[in-house]
Write an enzyme that holds these catalytic residues in place. Sequence first.
Site, PDB file in Angstrom:
ATOM      1  CE1 TYR A  63      -4.251   0.577   0.028  1.00 16.07           C
ATOM      2  CE2 TYR A  63      -4.725  -1.924   0.952  1.00 16.07           C
ATOM      3  CZ  TYR A  63      -5.448  -0.910   0.076  1.00 16.07           C
ATOM      4  OH  TYR A  63      -6.528  -1.109   0.189  1.00 16.07           O
ATOM      5  CD  GLU A 103      -3.328   4.438   1.046  1.00 11.95           C
ATOM      6  OE1 GLU A 103      -2.789   3.832   1.393  1.00 11.95           O
ATOM      7  OE2 GLU A 103      -4.792   4.142   1.393  1.00 11.95           O
ATOM      8  CG  ASP A 139      -9.812  10.407 -22.830  1.00 10.19           C
ATOM      9  OD1 ASP A 139      -9.682   8.882 -22.929  1.00 10.19           O
ATOM     10  OD2 ASP A 139     -11.659   9.872 -22.462  1.00 10.19           O
ATOM     11  CB  THR A 178      -6.037   3.297 -21.261  1.00  8.09           C
ATOM     12  OG1 THR A 178      -7.240   3.719 -22.641  1.00  8.09           O
ATOM     13  CG2 THR A 178      -7.696   3.714 -20.345  1.00  8.09           C
ATOM     14  CE  LYS A 203      -9.311   1.974 -24.473  1.00  9.52           C
ATOM     15  NZ  LYS A 203      -9.229   3.233 -23.329  1.00  9.52           N
ATOM     16  NE  ARG A 224      -7.925  -3.455 -18.597  1.00  3.44           N
ATOM     17  CZ  ARG A 224      -8.092  -3.479 -19.209  1.00  3.44           C
ATOM     18  NH1 ARG A 224      -8.345  -4.677 -20.489  1.00  3.44           N
ATOM     19  NH2 ARG A 224      -9.687  -3.251 -18.924  1.00  3.44           N
TER      20      ARG A 224
HETATM   21  N1  DSN Z   1     -14.047   0.109 -23.242  1.00  5.42           N
HETATM   22  C1  DSN Z   1     -12.953   1.166 -23.970  1.00  5.42           C
HETATM   23  C2  DSN Z   1     -13.589   1.420 -25.728  1.00  5.42           C
HETATM   24  O1  DSN Z   1     -13.792  -0.308 -25.531  1.00  5.42           O
HETATM   25  O2  DSN Z   1     -13.551   1.915 -26.322  1.00  5.42           O
HETATM   26  C3  DSN Z   1     -13.243   2.786 -23.360  1.00  5.42           C
HETATM   27  O3  DSN Z   1     -12.916   2.825 -22.388  1.00  5.42           O
END
Ligand code: DSN
Length: 415
Positions: free
Chosen positions: A51, A53, A197, A223, A226, A232
Amino acid sequence: MEQLRSTDREIYELIKLEEKRQFDKIRLIASENYVSSAVLQATGSVLTNKYSEGYAGKRYYEGQQVIDQVERLAIERAKDLFGAEHVNVQPYSGSPANVAVYFAFLNPGDTILGMALPHGGHLTHGAKVSISGKYFNAHSYSLSRETGLIDYEEIRAKALACRPKIIIAGHSAYPRIIDFERFRAIADECGALLMADMAHFAGLVAGGAHPSPVDSADVVTTTTHKSLRGPRGAMILCKERYAAAIDKAVFPGIQGGPHNNSTAAMAVAFKEAATDEFKHYASQVVENSRILAETLIGHGFTLITGGSDNHLLLVDLTSKDIGGKPAAQTLDRAGIVVNYNAVPFDPRKPTDPSGIRIGTAAVTSRGFQEKEMRQVGEWINAVISEPQNDHLISEIAEDIAVFCRDFPPPGLTLP
Ligand code: DSN
């Protein structure tokens, strides 16, 4: 995974099944990828036990000798990779990252302006069902009915009319690049902050295959799992003048302890993304998308905006006389995984919309190039032309499983 096998056979078997699925199928979900074994190992490391924080040098628990170094390394690598003044690597995922930005700069009821969900925006860009649409006065912009493209004049007119505190540039399903400087000019004209974003295309930005929003925007969220091909997780990049507000909004604003195992895996992914190999990967993702678009158009498919210059395609299946959901389900049975997706001004319900979304980030990671993408286009066409032909669907599924054996994805072993 010998230990897992002996402790919990059921979960072990399920993971092996998922591994086989990821191996045998052509995964075209635009937000998915295959991470490297190094990223997987960091994700599964003992850092999950700690942990922490707070931030490096200012933690609430002792024992941070190692974690502080891990987090600092992740931050420095992210700053170098994207040329950012400040980075927070603690958001658990993209939605919390976006909520943290709102928490940093908005009060309940304040106005935001983002891309409408049915036009390719994300839930957290102001959709009514999301906290972003419930707690804030969310306005949205649409795509052009004629071209399917972002209409910057419409955004400007809306922004001047509703005077948002934050304008959001970014999407989950828009197949073209965004003009961040146009957004910057609109934000300046109406006195708004500009938030970009880049979750979908962060890997393309890192690899130089997509313009970067980092200079133009005040704050950038993304994120890391991707096109960026990390674990993640998510991060927020911002100008130094917003650093304190962003850090406070993430912790203690909306989160507790960061997921240190993910932070370490992010650092690994950023190191990988800074290589020439990753640059080549990013441009191949875009090239693969272009080739698949060309192949599908050649078979009479309707692509929103007429093509793609990023990692994704949005296909309107209306002319093919099949809904997006049955199309996605049939493609899955044939070994091709996509998601059904609304198209701009979709007359059908969101739960059974007119389109499918296709992305090339994952298949490029397993080595697909021009020849393979043309073959994928042929298979998609064959399935969509005869969705009732179970024999054909099974045959294609078998062919795809064999085809995939020649393209072992990173992080997986042959099932
Ligand atoms: N779930 C994602 C997507 O497939 O674009 C976005 O958060």
